[in-house]
Design an enzyme around this catalytic site. Structure first.
Site, mmCIF file in Angstrom:
data_model
loop_
_atom_site.group_PDB
_atom_site.id
_atom_site.type_symbol
_atom_site.label_atom_id
_atom_site.label_comp_id
_atom_site.label_asym_id
_atom_site.label_seq_id
_atom_site.Cartn_x
_atom_site.Cartn_y
_atom_site.Cartn_z
ATOM 1 N N LEU A 127 0.846 -1.197 0.000
ATOM 2 C CA LEU A 127 0.000 0.000 0.000
ATOM 3 C C LEU A 127 0.885 1.251 0.000
ATOM 4 C CD1 LEU A 127 -2.836 1.369 0.388
ATOM 5 C CD2 LEU A 127 -2.499 1.093 2.860
ATOM 6 N N GLU A 129 3.816 4.125 -0.130
ATOM 7 C CA GLU A 129 4.824 4.591 -1.093
ATOM 8 C C GLU A 129 5.697 5.603 -0.374
ATOM 9 O OE1 GLU A 129 2.827 5.988 -4.618
ATOM 10 O OE2 GLU A 129 1.921 4.021 -4.988
ATOM 11 N N SER A 134 1.398 7.573 6.049
ATOM 12 C CA SER A 134 0.145 7.738 6.795
ATOM 13 C C SER A 134 -0.971 8.190 5.866
ATOM 14 C CB SER A 134 0.334 8.765 7.923
ATOM 15 O OG SER A 134 1.209 8.230 8.902
ATOM 16 N N ARG A 248 -4.228 -4.781 12.053
ATOM 17 C CA ARG A 248 -3.891 -4.074 13.302
ATOM 18 C C ARG A 248 -4.128 -4.981 14.504
ATOM 19 N NH1 ARG A 248 -6.158 1.567 10.671
ATOM 20 N NH2 ARG A 248 -4.276 1.884 9.429
ATOM 21 N N GLY A 344 20.150 -3.902 33.226
ATOM 22 C CA GLY A 344 21.283 -2.984 33.382
ATOM 23 C C GLY A 344 22.225 -3.058 32.194
ATOM 24 N N GLU A 368 1.664 -0.758 9.777
ATOM 25 C CA GLU A 368 0.207 -0.946 9.681
ATOM 26 C C GLU A 368 -0.540 0.202 10.373
ATOM 27 O OE1 GLU A 368 -1.355 -4.860 9.682
ATOM 28 O OE2 GLU A 368 0.549 -5.739 9.099
ATOM 29 N N THR A 370 0.777 4.141 12.135
ATOM 30 C CA THR A 370 1.498 4.587 13.326
ATOM 31 C C THR A 370 0.534 4.738 14.515
ATOM 32 O OG1 THR A 370 1.064 6.882 12.782
ATOM 33 C CG2 THR A 370 3.125 5.947 11.922
ATOM 34 N N GLU A 372 -0.004 7.383 15.957
ATOM 35 C CA GLU A 372 -0.746 8.625 15.704
ATOM 36 C C GLU A 372 -1.949 8.349 14.786
ATOM 37 O OE1 GLU A 372 2.569 8.219 15.571
ATOM 38 O OE2 GLU A 372 3.100 9.370 17.355
HETATM 39 N N1 CAA Z 1 -13.008 -0.110 6.722
HETATM 40 C C1 CAA Z 1 -13.724 0.128 5.592
HETATM 41 N N2 CAA Z 1 -13.663 1.316 4.917
HETATM 42 C C2 CAA Z 1 -12.866 2.263 5.420
HETATM 43 C C3 CAA Z 1 -12.097 2.089 6.591
HETATM 44 C C4 CAA Z 1 -12.192 0.834 7.254
HETATM 45 N N3 CAA Z 1 -11.491 0.566 8.354
HETATM 46 N N4 CAA Z 1 -11.384 3.199 6.842
HETATM 47 C C5 CAA Z 1 -11.697 4.084 5.871
HETATM 48 N N5 CAA Z 1 -12.584 3.503 5.020
HETATM 49 C C6 CAA Z 1 -13.220 4.116 3.846
HETATM 50 C C7 CAA Z 1 -13.975 5.380 4.246
HETATM 51 O O1 CAA Z 1 -15.288 5.088 4.677
HETATM 52 C C8 CAA Z 1 -13.978 6.155 2.922
HETATM 53 O O2 CAA Z 1 -14.960 5.588 2.107
HETATM 54 P P1 CAA Z 1 -15.962 6.512 1.223
HETATM 55 O O3 CAA Z 1 -15.189 6.878 0.004
HETATM 56 O O4 CAA Z 1 -17.111 5.649 0.946
HETATM 57 O O5 CAA Z 1 -16.303 7.721 2.067
HETATM 58 C C9 CAA Z 1 -12.607 5.785 2.314
HETATM 59 O O6 CAA Z 1 -12.199 4.553 2.952
HETATM 60 C C10 CAA Z 1 -11.561 6.827 2.586
HETATM 61 O O7 CAA Z 1 -11.459 6.943 3.967
HETATM 62 P P2 CAA Z 1 -10.919 8.255 4.684
HETATM 63 O O8 CAA Z 1 -11.607 9.453 4.093
HETATM 64 O O9 CAA Z 1 -10.995 8.059 6.149
HETATM 65 O O10 CAA Z 1 -9.410 8.271 4.162
HETATM 66 P P3 CAA Z 1 -8.216 9.211 4.549
HETATM 67 O O11 CAA Z 1 -7.451 9.463 3.313
HETATM 68 O O12 CAA Z 1 -8.696 10.379 5.356
HETATM 69 O O13 CAA Z 1 -7.269 8.260 5.445
HETATM 70 C C11 CAA Z 1 -6.372 7.186 7.400
HETATM 71 C C12 CAA Z 1 -7.575 7.819 6.707
HETATM 72 C C13 CAA Z 1 -6.948 6.520 8.646
HETATM 73 C C14 CAA Z 1 -5.320 8.199 7.800
HETATM 74 C C15 CAA Z 1 -5.759 6.103 6.461
HETATM 75 O O14 CAA Z 1 -5.131 6.676 5.368
HETATM 76 C C16 CAA Z 1 -4.776 5.215 7.167
HETATM 77 O O15 CAA Z 1 -5.152 4.254 7.809
HETATM 78 N N6 CAA Z 1 -3.436 5.508 7.014
HETATM 79 C C17 CAA Z 1 -2.415 4.622 7.492
HETATM 80 C C18 CAA Z 1 -2.093 3.626 6.425
HETATM 81 C C19 CAA Z 1 -1.454 2.379 6.960
HETATM 82 O O16 CAA Z 1 -1.883 1.813 7.954
HETATM 83 N N7 CAA Z 1 -0.448 1.909 6.247
HETATM 84 C C20 CAA Z 1 0.205 0.702 6.584
HETATM 85 C C21 CAA Z 1 0.615 0.010 5.331
HETATM 86 S S1 CAA Z 1 1.058 -1.674 5.473
HETATM 87 C C22 CAA Z 1 2.551 -1.773 6.308
HETATM 88 O O17 CAA Z 1 2.733 -1.119 7.268
HETATM 89 C C23 CAA Z 1 3.624 -2.673 5.844
HETATM 90 C C24 CAA Z 1 3.257 -4.032 5.478
HETATM 91 O O18 CAA Z 1 3.918 -4.670 4.680
HETATM 92 C C25 CAA Z 1 2.100 -4.681 6.101
#
Ligand code: CAA
Length: 386
Positions: A127, A129, A134, A248, A344, A368, A370, A372
């Site tokens: 996911l 980039e 975040s 998570r 220690g 997955e 932060t 924050e």
């Molecule tokens: N379940 C279902 N749908 C969801 C959802 C959830 N938990 N969270 C958001 N959505 C939906 C929203 O309802 C919205 O849908 P609509 O278009 O119908 O309104 C859409 O997704 C967009 O949601 P937001 O407007 O809330 O999106 P945002 O751009 O404001 O982002 C955020 C919110 C919580 C900050 C999100 O971007 C986020 O979780 N960021 C962190 C990303 C992350 O966890 N990355 C980790 C990557 S993986 C990794 O770490 C390494 C690996 O290899 C595993």
């Protein structure tokens, strides 16, 4: 674990199997794999042979069909032995297999999910980039439909299992220049890692989780037939967010496993180490630390299991998963820091296990989402800001 008294027979059996395998085949090697920065693919394959790569997949698709509670308990056992192995197992189980299960066609489930559940193919999830961490919906990798195929270009970052997996569920833009649709302009593609143009970078040189494989990936005109698109072309971000709710929870189990290992090492050490003529366990300052470590761990486990039970009951678990991850990962960081303190000078040395646990714990506050981001997710729901 603290809640063993309330486990079902199946939960106990799965935990016992995970604990026994981890004690014999993982824990004795964890320090060496960390030092060598080596991902033991063969050990993950053996876990697959026992069903641990299909924990949440129904038996109809060759998985174990476990509930979330049992899955997390097993993951905690693996993480207590080696959090790096747990990451690999958790990413596979929580993210790509769940996305395939929920959104794959029957043909995609037969072709991709079934071998993943049997442990014959390892999965990953891409996911993030470089400029979209975040703010994941700001990702820029692009898929273009050329009339017969999707052609994927761009670069993904911090992909766990990215160089060792057989397939990577990869989020890329499907909207077009001039018609950008934000979070609704992203598709989820099943990308086989042997597809021409899939290029993993060299393993990242990480602070912790050094035995897990994390890479950047370049997508250099990867051509995929239409059956590699999961669900709808504009819904990949939503699918990824749903999957991250599971992910998570998985990280909370990893964090609890790390904290539990640190507590166990510290308990043993303070009864053996003497200073000022007595075992240091007889000093109240040490006792209070151990008591606080155990109490915080029990609270983290309780929150994790509460979130898991809600998920098993079909309740929306987004906020609870975020709370479990937030609390468990900050607990793991705190508990491992206390463990290093109790050891220690020895605690600061690579010859003892607690510094590795402290380095591994740090990652759980970052990947997955932060801590924050977890707070954002929790607050948005509580304050009806979404
Ligand atoms: N379940 C279902 N749908 C969801 C959802 C959830 N938990 N969270 C958001 N959505 C939906 C929203 O309802 C919205 O849908 P609509 O278009 O119908 O309104 C859409 O997704 C967009 O949601 P937001 O407007 O809330 O999106 P945002 O751009 O404001 O982002 C955020 C919110 C919580 C900050 C999100 O971007 C986020 O979780 N960021 C962190 C990303 C992350 O966890 N990355 C980790 C990557 S993986 C990794 O770490 C390494 C690996 O290899 C595993």
């Amino acid at each position: 674990m603290a809640v063993s008294g309330v486990l079902t027979d199946t939960q106990k059996q799965i935990c016992d199997l995970a604990r026994a395998f981890a004690a014999e085949h993982i824990a004795p090697h964890a320090a060496r794999w960390d030092a060598e920065q080596r991902f033991p693919r063969e050990v993950v394959a053996r876990l697959g042979g026992l069903g641990f790569l299909g924990m949440l997949v129904p038996e109809d698709y060759d998985g174990l069909g476990l509930d979330m509670v049992t899955y997390l308990l097993a993951l905690e056992e693996i993480a207590a032995a080696d959090a790096s192995i747990a990451v690999s197992v958790a990413v596979h189980n929580s993210l790509p297999t769940q996305m395939l299960l929920r959104h794959g066609t029957e043909a995609q489930k037969e072709r991709f999910l079934r071998p993943m559940a049997r442990g014959e193919r390892l999965g990953a999830f891409a996911l993030s980039e470089a400029e979209a961490g975040s703010d994941a919906a700001a990702l820029r990798a692009q898929a273009v439909w050329d009339g017969t195929h999707w052609v994927l270009g761009g670069a993904k970052a911090w992909v766990s299992n990215g160089a060792t997996a057989d397939l990577v569920v990869t989020m890329v833009r499907t909207d077009r220049e001039g018609d950008r649709r934000g979070a609704r302009g992203i598709g989820a593609f099943i990308v086989p890692t042997d597809a021409p143009g899939y290029r993993p970078g060299k393993p990242e040189n990480k602070m912790g989780l050094r035995a897990s494989n994390t890479v950047a990936v370049t997508l250099d005109d990867v051509r995929l037939s239409p059956e590699h698109l999961l669900g709808e072309a504009g819904s990949g971000f939503i699918y990824a967010m749903e999957a991250l709710d599971n992910g998570r929870l998985g990280v909370s189990a990893q964090a609890c496993g790390i904290a539990r290992a640190a507590l166990e090492h510290a308990r043993r050490y303070v009864t053996q180490r003497s200073q000022f003529g007595s075992p240091i366990a007889t000093f109240e300052g040490v006792q209070f630390k151990v008591a606080d470590m155990a109490t915080r761990l029990a609270a983290a486990e309780a929150l994790m299991l509460d979130a898991a039970r809600r998920a098993d009951a079909g309740e929306p678990a987004t906020r609870w998963a975020a709370m479990a991850k937030l609390f468990a990962s900050e607990t793991a960081m705190w508990v491992t820091t206390q463990a290093v303190q109790l050891f220690g000078g020895y605690g600061y040395m690579r010859d003892y296990p607690v510094e590795r646990l402290m380095r591994d714990a740090k990652a759980t506050e970052i990947y997955e989402g932060t801590s924050e981001v977890q707070r954002v997710v929790i607050a948005r729901e509580l304050l009806s800001l979404t």
